[in-house]
Design a protein around this motif. Structure first.
Motif, PDB file in Angstrom:
ATOM      1  N   UNK A   1       0.834  -1.200   0.000  1.00 56.46           N
ATOM      2  CA  UNK A   1       0.000   0.000   0.000  1.00 56.46           C
ATOM      3  C   UNK A   1       0.868   1.250   0.000  1.00 56.46           C
ATOM      4  N   UNK A   2       1.996   1.194   0.696  1.00 62.76           N
ATOM      5  CA  UNK A   2       2.896   2.349   0.722  1.00 62.76           C
ATOM      6  C   UNK A   2       3.455   2.636  -0.669  1.00 62.76           C
ATOM      7  N   UNK A   3       3.773   1.578  -1.414  1.00 65.17           N
ATOM      8  CA  UNK A   3       4.291   1.782  -2.773  1.00 65.17           C
ATOM      9  C   UNK A   3       3.222   2.390  -3.678  1.00 65.17           C
ATOM     10  N   UNK A   4       1.987   1.920  -3.539  1.00 61.79           N
ATOM     11  CA  UNK A   4       0.906   2.442  -4.383  1.00 61.79           C
ATOM     12  C   UNK A   4       0.598   3.901  -4.057  1.00 61.79           C
ATOM     13  N   UNK A   5       0.499   4.219  -2.782  1.00 61.83           N
ATOM     14  CA  UNK A   5       0.195   5.599  -2.417  1.00 61.83           C
ATOM     15  C   UNK A   5       1.320   6.533  -2.823  1.00 61.83           C
ATOM     16  N   UNK A   6       2.562   6.056  -2.796  1.00 58.44           N
ATOM     17  CA  UNK A   6       3.682   6.884  -3.250  1.00 58.44           C
ATOM     18  C   UNK A   6       3.559   7.180  -4.744  1.00 58.44           C
ATOM     19  N   UNK A   7       3.154   6.178  -5.526  1.00 65.10           N
ATOM     20  CA  UNK A   7       2.940   6.390  -6.954  1.00 65.10           C
ATOM     21  C   UNK A   7       1.856   7.442  -7.194  1.00 65.10           C
ATOM     22  N   UNK A   8       0.796   7.359  -6.420  1.00 64.59           N
ATOM     23  CA  UNK A   8      -0.302   8.311  -6.576  1.00 64.59           C
ATOM     24  C   UNK A   8       0.106   9.725  -6.182  1.00 64.59           C
TER      25      UNK A   8
ATOM     26  N   UNK B   1      -2.350  12.694  -6.935  1.00 64.86           N
ATOM     27  CA  UNK B   1      -3.667  12.129  -6.662  1.00 64.86           C
ATOM     28  C   UNK B   1      -3.657  11.460  -5.287  1.00 64.86           C
ATOM     29  N   UNK B   2      -4.103  12.180  -4.251  1.00 65.25           N
ATOM     30  CA  UNK B   2      -4.183  11.555  -2.926  1.00 65.25           C
ATOM     31  C   UNK B   2      -5.197  10.426  -2.928  1.00 65.25           C
ATOM     32  N   UNK B   3      -5.023   9.511  -2.002  1.00 68.74           N
ATOM     33  CA  UNK B   3      -5.894   8.337  -2.009  1.00 68.74           C
ATOM     34  C   UNK B   3      -6.198   7.877  -0.589  1.00 68.74           C
ATOM     35  N   UNK B   4      -7.329   7.207  -0.446  1.00 67.44           N
ATOM     36  CA  UNK B   4      -7.719   6.574   0.798  1.00 67.44           C
ATOM     37  C   UNK B   4      -7.433   5.077   0.681  1.00 67.44           C
ATOM     38  N   UNK B   5      -6.812   4.517   1.706  1.00 62.17           N
ATOM     39  CA  UNK B   5      -6.458   3.097   1.703  1.00 62.17           C
ATOM     40  C   UNK B   5      -7.278   2.366   2.751  1.00 62.17           C
ATOM     41  N   UNK B   6      -7.875   1.253   2.339  1.00 56.26           N
ATOM     42  CA  UNK B   6      -8.659   0.424   3.254  1.00 56.26           C
ATOM     43  C   UNK B   6      -8.077  -0.991   3.256  1.00 56.26           C
ATOM     44  N   UNK B   7      -7.554  -1.456   4.376  1.00 56.57           N
ATOM     45  CA  UNK B   7      -7.071  -2.850   4.429  1.00 56.57           C
ATOM     46  C   UNK B   7      -8.220  -3.828   4.188  1.00 56.57           C
ATOM     47  N   UNK B   8      -7.945  -4.875   3.444  1.00 53.83           N
ATOM     48  CA  UNK B   8      -8.953  -5.891   3.149  1.00 53.83           C
ATOM     49  C   UNK B   8      -8.600  -7.166   3.919  1.00 53.83           C
ATOM     50  N   UNK B   9      -8.899  -7.132   5.198  1.00 56.32           N
ATOM     51  CA  UNK B   9      -8.531  -8.243   6.070  1.00 56.32           C
ATOM     52  C   UNK B   9      -9.676  -9.204   6.334  1.00 56.32           C
TER      53      UNK B   9
ATOM     54  N   UNK C   1      -7.608  -2.003  -0.511  1.00 56.24           N
ATOM     55  CA  UNK C   1      -8.361  -1.267  -1.513  1.00 56.24           C
ATOM     56  C   UNK C   1      -7.932   0.195  -1.438  1.00 56.24           C
ATOM     57  N   UNK C   2      -7.788   0.799  -2.580  1.00 60.04           N
ATOM     58  CA  UNK C   2      -7.373   2.195  -2.658  1.00 60.04           C
ATOM     59  C   UNK C   2      -8.345   2.949  -3.560  1.00 60.04           C
ATOM     60  N   UNK C   3      -8.872   4.054  -3.061  1.00 59.02           N
ATOM     61  CA  UNK C   3      -9.781   4.897  -3.832  1.00 59.02           C
ATOM     62  C   UNK C   3      -9.206   6.302  -3.868  1.00 59.02           C
ATOM     63  N   UNK C   4      -8.970   6.824  -5.084  1.00 60.22           N
ATOM     64  CA  UNK C   4      -8.444   8.183  -5.161  1.00 60.22           C
ATOM     65  C   UNK C   4      -9.536   9.167  -4.760  1.00 60.22           C
TER      66      UNK C   4
END
Length: 255
Positions: free
Chosen positions: A216-223, A228-236, A251-254
């Motif tokens: 998730x850290x890698x994906x949010x860094x790309x965004x 494009x800031x994003x909200x991250x929700x763990x899918x546990x 799950x990530x939603x911009x």
């Protein structure tokens, strides 16, 4: 040669390359041939910046180098058994309900236009369509798309390169992508193209116990690099996967 016939020839050539084990194809196109360049770009090829000057009967001709990935053979091979995983086929009613609830929580009110990039066997496409949305599925594997058509024959499905979707900017309300970004050659460039397609990006990714994937850290860094800031929700929730999981899934939603 008609465009349809040319498209069939292009697809047949790529299928042969896949059968021979190739991962990428390269071709040269006349720089001045705008029609040919548009055809190949629409078919998923992209100019990589390479060029050369060829001498034809004493006349210098500039050519541009185009590339595209062709390695969908591995997904073709797995298509028949792909849905055996609980979160792929969604055959277990409890798993299906869990994914249905998840989609409903991040998609806008129906009917929204949604493109499911890397739709595979179409499980999420069918779920979203069942919620009243207008869904188009895109995948590079012909065998995966055949499985998807078997689930819902009237679902619009397109075979193409997920890293360069053949759709006009702003074509969709939502770009839905599950477990695809980690596998593309250039995640940052691919994300930028995905953002152009729709108003909202819903990205489901993970870093699995096998070592594959993106954190998730890698994906949010790309965004963040794309502004494009994003909200991250763990899918546990085990209900999503049909089994306990200990690796990172989210799950990530911009926003």
């Amino acid at each position: 040669m008609t465009v349809r016939r040319a498209t069939e020839h292009d697809a047949a050539a790529l299928d042969r390359l896949r059968a021979d084990g190739h991962a990428e194809a390269v071709l040269w196109v006349l720089a001045s041939n705008e029609r040919a360049r548009r055809f190949y770009e629409a078919a998923g090829w992209h100019a990589d910046g390479g060029s050369r000057i060829e001498d034809f009967a004493g006349v210098p001709i500039e050519e541009l180098r185009y590339r595209r990935t062709v390695a969908n053979g591995v997904w073709d091979e797995h298509a028949a058994t792909f849905d055996d995983e609980p979160d792929h086929g969604l055959r277990d009613p409890s798993v299906r309900r869990a994914w249905s609830r998840l989609l409903a929580s991040v998609l806008p009110p129906a009917p929204a236009s949604i493109v499911d990039l890397g739709c595979g066997t179409g499980s999420l496409s069918v779920l979203a369509a069942g919620q009243g949305h207008r869904v188009v599925g895109l995948d590079g594997s012909a065998a995966m798309l055949r499985q998807a058509r078997g689930k819902q024959p009237d679902l619009p499905l397109v075979r193409g390169d997920v890293s360069r979707p053949p759709f006009a900017p702003g074509s969709f309300d939502v770009v839905l992508v599950r477990h695809v970004l980690w596998a593309v050659p250039d995640p940052a460039a691919t994300l930028a193209r995905w953002f152009e397609l729709g108003r909202r990006l819903v990205l489901i990714e993970g870093r699995w116990s096998t070592g594959a994937g993106l954190t998730a850290a890698e994906c949010t860094a790309l965004l963040r690099r794309l502004g494009r800031p994003a909200q991250v929700r763990p899918l546990t929730d085990e209900a999503l996967w049909g089994k306990p999981v200990t690796d990172e899934r989210y799950l990530l939603v911009d926003s």
